[in-house]
Design an enzyme around this catalytic site. Structure first.
Site, PDB file in Angstrom:
ATOM      1  N   GLN A  47      -5.924  12.211 -22.057  1.00 39.73           N
ATOM      2  CA  GLN A  47      -5.113  11.751 -23.454  1.00 39.73           C
ATOM      3  C   GLN A  47      -4.065  12.527 -22.020  1.00 39.73           C
ATOM      4  O   GLN A  47      -3.078  13.683 -22.120  1.00 39.73           O
ATOM      5  CB  GLN A  47      -5.271  12.465 -24.243  1.00 39.73           C
ATOM      6  CG  GLN A  47      -4.201  12.293 -24.976  1.00 39.73           C
ATOM      7  CD  GLN A  47      -3.966  11.366 -26.285  1.00 39.73           C
ATOM      8  OE1 GLN A  47      -5.138  10.410 -25.886  1.00 39.73           O
ATOM      9  NE2 GLN A  47      -2.894  10.399 -26.048  1.00 39.73           N
ATOM     10  N   PHE A  48      -4.043  11.733 -21.559  1.00 37.76           N
ATOM     11  CA  PHE A  48      -2.793  11.809 -20.066  1.00 37.76           C
ATOM     12  C   PHE A  48      -1.284  12.264 -20.504  1.00 37.76           C
ATOM     13  O   PHE A  48      -0.824  13.472 -20.225  1.00 37.76           O
ATOM     14  CB  PHE A  48      -2.926  10.791 -19.400  1.00 37.76           C
ATOM     15  CG  PHE A  48      -1.593   9.701 -19.526  1.00 37.76           C
ATOM     16  CD1 PHE A  48      -0.401   9.960 -19.418  1.00 37.76           C
ATOM     17  CD2 PHE A  48      -2.119   8.991 -20.272  1.00 37.76           C
ATOM     18  CE1 PHE A  48       0.334   8.990 -19.781  1.00 37.76           C
ATOM     19  CE2 PHE A  48      -1.407   7.833 -20.409  1.00 37.76           C
ATOM     20  CZ  PHE A  48      -0.087   7.430 -20.132  1.00 37.76           C
ATOM     21  N   THR A  49      -1.299  11.871 -22.515  1.00 39.72           N
ATOM     22  CA  THR A  49       0.509  11.959 -22.644  1.00 39.72           C
ATOM     23  C   THR A  49       0.292  13.582 -23.403  1.00 39.72           C
ATOM     24  O   THR A  49       1.542  13.825 -23.229  1.00 39.72           O
ATOM     25  CB  THR A  49       0.571  10.738 -23.683  1.00 39.72           C
ATOM     26  OG1 THR A  49      -0.691  11.255 -25.449  1.00 39.72           O
ATOM     27  CG2 THR A  49       0.347   9.467 -23.804  1.00 39.72           C
TER      28      THR A  49
END
Length: 133
Positions: free
Chosen positions: A66-68
């Site tokens: 989950q890069f966000t």
């Protein structure tokens, strides 16, 4: 977890781990995070106290890259993701995290790195934690 209409990762009771990777994270971070997640005492014991780990209760682990999580919304109206590691760097560390969890004895499900995923979960209890190593 569904990608393009097909289930790619699914678990029963356990941990849903949304994992962000940033610059400077390395293999040591992945190994420490795996141990922390596997042994973190957040499941209820016979007295209802958070005193058991996912390892002790026989739970499973879902790992979702989950890069966000590294989205910075302090300026403007569009998040900046410059704090997130490059995809090729992050993918390797997510793989390392999963491999270490499996070495520790976990049943692990994963998504499809970089894909648009529909993640569904039942949050059984009021426990949502941010775990950093």
């Amino acid at each position: 977890m569904v990608v393009d209409g097909r289930v790619v990762g699914e678990i029963g009771p356990g941990l849903c781990c949304l994992v962000g990777v940033t610059h400077g994270d390395d293999q040591d971070n992945a190994l420490k995070l795996a141990a922390k997640l596997w042994h973190l005492r957040i499941f209820a014991d016979e007295n209802g106290h958070m005193n058991r780990s996912v390892a002790e209760v026989g739970g499973e682990v879902l790992v979702v890259s989950q890069f966000t999580l590294y989205g910075d919304t302090r300026k403007g109206r569009r998040p900046s993701f410059v704090a997130a590691a490059a995809p090729e760097e992050a993918a390797g560390l997510i793989d390392e995290l999963v491999a270490e969890l499996q070495r520790l004895g976990a049943t692990v499900a994963i998504g499809s790195f970089g894909a648009h995923m529909a993640v569904e979960l039942t949050n059984d209890g009021p426990v949502t934690l941010m775990v950093e190593v």
